[in-house]
Write a protein that holds these residues in place. Sequence first.
Motif, mmCIF file in Angstrom:
data_model
loop_
_atom_site.group_PDB
_atom_site.id
_atom_site.type_symbol
_atom_site.label_atom_id
_atom_site.label_comp_id
_atom_site.label_asym_id
_atom_site.label_seq_id
_atom_site.Cartn_x
_atom_site.Cartn_y
_atom_site.Cartn_z
ATOM 1 N N ARG A 7 -3.799 4.160 1.012
ATOM 2 C CA ARG A 7 -5.142 4.440 1.514
ATOM 3 C C ARG A 7 -5.065 4.399 3.043
ATOM 4 N NH1 ARG A 7 -7.995 -0.084 -2.004
ATOM 5 N NH2 ARG A 7 -5.963 -0.979 -1.585
ATOM 6 N N LYS A 8 -5.332 5.549 3.625
ATOM 7 C CA LYS A 8 -5.142 5.730 5.063
ATOM 8 C C LYS A 8 -5.943 4.722 5.892
ATOM 9 C CE LYS A 8 -5.300 9.176 8.687
ATOM 10 N NZ LYS A 8 -5.580 10.553 9.055
ATOM 11 N N GLU A 9 -7.205 4.525 5.554
ATOM 12 C CA GLU A 9 -8.050 3.623 6.332
ATOM 13 C C GLU A 9 -7.525 2.183 6.277
ATOM 14 O OE1 GLU A 9 -12.613 2.025 6.315
ATOM 15 O OE2 GLU A 9 -12.280 4.120 5.772
ATOM 16 N N LEU A 10 -7.104 1.742 5.105
ATOM 17 C CA LEU A 10 -6.572 0.387 4.948
ATOM 18 C C LEU A 10 -5.283 0.214 5.759
ATOM 19 C CD1 LEU A 10 -6.898 -2.344 3.367
ATOM 20 C CD2 LEU A 10 -5.197 -1.412 1.809
ATOM 21 N N VAL A 11 -4.397 1.202 5.684
ATOM 22 C CA VAL A 11 -3.144 1.142 6.441
ATOM 23 C C VAL A 11 -3.431 1.127 7.935
ATOM 24 C CG1 VAL A 11 -1.015 2.395 6.989
ATOM 25 C CG2 VAL A 11 -1.751 2.188 4.609
ATOM 26 N N ASN A 12 -4.367 1.979 8.385
ATOM 27 C CA ASN A 12 -4.728 2.007 9.809
ATOM 28 C C ASN A 12 -5.293 0.668 10.269
ATOM 29 O OD1 ASN A 12 -3.884 4.605 10.308
ATOM 30 N ND2 ASN A 12 -5.889 5.529 9.935
ATOM 31 N N GLU B 217 0.837 -1.207 0.000
ATOM 32 C CA GLU B 217 0.000 0.000 0.000
ATOM 33 C C GLU B 217 0.871 1.257 0.000
ATOM 34 O OE1 GLU B 217 -3.607 1.714 -0.443
ATOM 35 O OE2 GLU B 217 -3.227 -0.435 -0.441
ATOM 36 N N MET B 218 1.960 1.233 0.771
ATOM 37 C CA MET B 218 2.855 2.401 0.813
ATOM 38 C C MET B 218 3.552 2.615 -0.530
ATOM 39 S SD MET B 218 2.408 3.661 3.659
ATOM 40 C CE MET B 218 3.299 4.257 5.042
ATOM 41 N N ALA B 219 3.784 1.527 -1.250
ATOM 42 C CA ALA B 219 4.474 1.627 -2.542
ATOM 43 C C ALA B 219 3.517 1.914 -3.692
ATOM 44 C CB ALA B 219 5.234 0.323 -2.810
ATOM 45 N N SER B 220 2.245 1.978 -3.413
ATOM 46 C CA SER B 220 1.251 2.198 -4.456
ATOM 47 C C SER B 220 1.492 3.542 -5.152
ATOM 48 C CB SER B 220 -0.144 2.168 -3.829
ATOM 49 O OG SER B 220 -1.106 2.552 -4.767
ATOM 50 N N PRO B 221 1.444 3.548 -6.481
ATOM 51 C CA PRO B 221 1.657 4.807 -7.217
ATOM 52 C C PRO B 221 0.610 5.877 -6.893
ATOM 53 C CG PRO B 221 1.535 2.923 -8.732
ATOM 54 C CD PRO B 221 1.250 2.414 -7.368
#
Length: 115
Positions: free
Chosen positions: A41-46, A33-37
């Motif tokens: 997505r904040k909610e997914l990471v949280n 997710e962090m490497a996504s161009p």
Amino acid sequence: MDPQSQTTSLQRLQNVEKRIVRVLELAGGVMDEMASPSGPRKELVNNHCSEFMQLIKDIQVTLREEIKSACEYRPFEKCDYVPRISNEICHKKLEYVIAQLDEMKLTIEGYHNAA
């Protein structure tokens, strides 16, 4: 340790293994997710991070309990200290008794020779 608690312990450790695999999947998901161009997505990471932390806590608690129960069931299982020390003490006692007997023998022989 009785067979039932061994099975239960083994099952708990297998569950820990599954949780570790899930933790690694979550970490990989966050990295993706962090490497996504388009950006993370904040909610997914949280959500992933929250689940990650909860699983880590659960793993720690379970492993602590398993270590504690293993120590309760088999303290010093393969330790030979007590029997080894007991043998050494008995050996020293026997050496002392033999020395005393030798001295008594010499004393008796001395009395026989004097008479």
